[in-house]
Design an enzyme around this catalytic site. Structure first.
Site, short mmCIF file in Angstrom:
data_model
loop_
_atom_site.label_atom_id
_atom_site.label_comp_id
_atom_site.label_asym_id
_atom_site.label_seq_id
_atom_site.Cartn_x
_atom_site.Cartn_y
_atom_site.Cartn_z
N HIS A 144 76.62 -21.72 -84.02
CA HIS A 144 75.21 -21.84 -83.64
C HIS A 144 74.99 -21.63 -82.15
O HIS A 144 73.85 -21.46 -81.70
CB HIS A 144 74.63 -23.18 -84.11
CG HIS A 144 75.09 -24.39 -83.37
ND1 HIS A 144 75.96 -25.31 -83.91
CD2 HIS A 144 74.80 -24.86 -82.14
CE1 HIS A 144 76.17 -26.28 -83.04
NE2 HIS A 144 75.47 -26.03 -81.96
N ASP A 175 80.38 -23.08 -89.06
CA ASP A 175 79.86 -23.26 -87.71
C ASP A 175 80.94 -23.07 -86.65
O ASP A 175 81.05 -23.86 -85.70
CB ASP A 175 79.21 -24.65 -87.57
CG ASP A 175 78.22 -24.71 -86.40
OD1 ASP A 175 78.05 -23.67 -85.74
OD2 ASP A 175 77.63 -25.78 -86.17
N SER A 253 78.19 -28.91 -77.99
CA SER A 253 78.58 -28.07 -79.12
C SER A 253 79.66 -27.07 -78.73
O SER A 253 79.53 -26.33 -77.75
CB SER A 253 77.36 -27.31 -79.65
OG SER A 253 76.54 -28.13 -80.40
#
Length: 559
Positions: A144, A175, A253
């Site tokens: 992402h 992901d 992230s």
């Protein structure tokens, strides 16, 4: 209790945005993925693959972006961090500064397509995330962080320069993404981080990355709280994840979670409505991704599934009816998806007793580590496309072992469309497009309630029965004299064109072209509820160029 092994539950991507106020008195919790953005970033709704959760969307948690956690973060680490040692409770001290040069800040400029007006793109957005270097001069980060990207830059700790990077491979389902750079200067002084294993409960971990609140590297510490399948917000699926109580904030992230100088996970999302509940992608999922792209020449294949829906057998009368002994446990197959090997080898109301010689509990779980239990989907997630799975079943009171080939599922309505442009066809001002979940997501965060009910139900519940099957919808009407009176027929599926059943968008384009080439006077379209559209071929040709010009549409087709 119904649960699924890779069946319609994956299609629930975004259902968890549905507000649950009517079903619960406490505020709904929310899972969210993170990265620090300059302009607002729409959160991808959540989907399900897990065996355990109730399939009714109103019982699912909503998903929203959360703010900074109150947990202490050791931010703004000085450039010379060689002497810093982080001591975690219950473990020996280890030096994190050795890993700092391998943790990367990722800068992304991305633009997503407009699914309502598929000939246009939305505004560019800028975001930042984290990543880390692994062997082979590769950088691992979250998918992402680079989804729909136009440009990616990377920066090392303590280096003022940014370097151009390129995406080598991406797996939106899990992901994860792989980056690299051809700039030799970037790799100077870097060492790859090694991958460890699955940590035990209460093991201490340190999450390293570049969260919002500062520009320099940051470290937050916590312990492992839980290991089990969780919903992956971006990936629209349920895979193994590790829950930790370290702060995971926007910008974390893609950063590594480190224990004993080894990476035990990749930070990727957190739980809103609860304090300090973050999630990391464990090493088995990372290794699956790495092997998948290695075998596929940097093409991601995905995690396989059996394609079945099952019912728990926790009722003793139910077990007795199907001929199970007192010591036998298992689950009942309720539905089998077409276009899977299970469709040919398993039957509805077979009882699954074991998967790869691991007994399946009446609740759909198998033994996992020390007195832990986990959904039997975990066994499937360790397989690769084309691998065979031994399934022990009870059929008509006869015990059989069947070998079933596991493959990634084919969805009638695509769940993920990242890095892809929408396909469309414009004819006489009528805009046709294949139905997809990103199209429904254009109706907003609460799309499950605000999107057309019939299309939403088909997206979540219908299965593909043919390889090239698509649901083609009339998304909108660009008004003109030639299509006057048809403007209310939007968001209906196109069933037939000139008396022929429409298989997909390419087939519809071919049928319209055949109608024009055959000197037909009219084109006939049959929509849902037997609604009829008749277009005079000559009038359609005459108005076509003018419609495209008025709406600044460069091309009338993108297949």
């Amino acid at each position: 209790l119904l649960f699924s092994s890779g069946v319609g539950m994956q299609a629930m991507r975004g259902v968890f945005l549905a507000r649950a106020a009517s079903a619960q008195t406490s505020p709904p919790v929310a899972l969210t993925r993170f990265f620090c953005v300059v302009s607002p970033l729409k959160q991808s709704p959540l989907a399900r693959r897990s065996d355990f959760l109730n399939s009714d969307p109103k019982f699912q948690p909503s998903m929203r972006r959360v703010g900074l956690s109150s947990r202490q973060t050791f931010g703004r680490v000085p450039g010379d961090a060689r002497g810093i040692t982080t001591r975690l409770a219950g473990s020996d001290a280890f030096n994190l500064s050795d890993a700092f040069n391998s943790v990367i800040k990722v800068y992304t400029v991305a633009a997503s397509p407009n699914w309502f007006m598929p000939w246009q793109m939305k505004s560019q957005r800028e975001s930042t995330g984290s990543g880390f270097i692994i062997e082979g001069r590769r950088i691992l980060t979250n998918a992402h962080c680079v989804a729909d990207m136009n440009n990616v830059m990377i920066r090392k700790h303590g280096d003022p320069n940014k370097y151009s990077a390129r995406v080598v491979a991406v797996g939106h389902e899990c992901d994860l993404a792989m980056l690299t750079t051809d700039n030799e200067e970037f790799w100077e002084g870097t060492q790859p981080l090694s991958l460890g294993g699955i940590p035990e409960l209460q093991d201490p971990v340190a999450v390293v990355g570049y969260p919002t609140g500062g520009d320099n590297i940051s470290v937050s510490v916590g312990v492992v709280s839980r290991v089990e399948p969780q919903q992956y917000v971006h990936g629209a699926t349920s895979l193994l994840a590790i829950q930790i109580d370290a702060a995971i904030n926007p910008g974390n992230s893609g950063g590594p979670a480190i224990m004993n100088n080894e990476v035990v996970g990749v930070a990727f999302q957190s739980l809103e409505g609860a304090e300090n509940i973050g999630f990391i992608i464990p090493v088995p999922i990372i290794q699956h991704f790495l092997k998948d792209i290695e075998v596929g020449n940097n093409e991601y294949t995905g995690f396989p599934a059996l394609g079945i829906s099952c019912q728990a057998l926790e009722n003793s009368q139910l077990r007795h009816f199907y001929g199970m002994t007192e010591k036998e446990t298992g689950v009942l197959i309720c539905k089998i998806r077409p276009l899977t090997d299970s469709y040919a080898k398993l039957q509805k109301h077979d009882v699954i007793l074991a998967v790869d010689d691991q007994p399946v509990g009446n609740d759909g779980t198998v033994a996992f580590r020390n007195r832990e239990r986990i959904s039997f989907d975990y066994i499937l997630s360790s397989k690769y496309s084309g691998d065979y799975i031994d399934v022990k079943i009870l059929r008509n009171k006869e015990r059989l072992t069947v070998q079933v080939a596991a493959k990634p599922l084919q969805h009638l309505v695509p769940i993920q469309q990242y890095d892809l442009l929408p396909r469309y066809l414009i004819y006489a001002g009528l805009v046709f497009t294949p139905l997809s979940q990103p199209y429904l997501h254009e109706y907003g965060d609460d799309w499950y309630h605000t999107s057309p009910r019939r299309l939403c139900d088909r997206a979540l519940n219908m299965d593909k029965t043919e390889e090239d099957q698509e649901l083609v919808v009339l998304s909108q009407v660009l008004q003109d004299k030639a299509n006057q009176g048809y403007e209310a027929l939007c968001n209906l599926q196109v069933l037939e064109c000139n008396g022929v059943t429409v298989k997909n968008l390419k087939h519809l384009a071919a049928l319209i072209k055949e109608g024009e080439a055959g000197n037909e006077a009219f084109q006939q379209l049959i929509l849902d509820d037997n609604r009829v559209i008749i277009l005079e071929c000559q009038k359609a040709k005459d108005c076509h160029a003018g419609i495209l010009l008025r709406h600044r549409i460069a091309s009338d087709v993108q297949l």
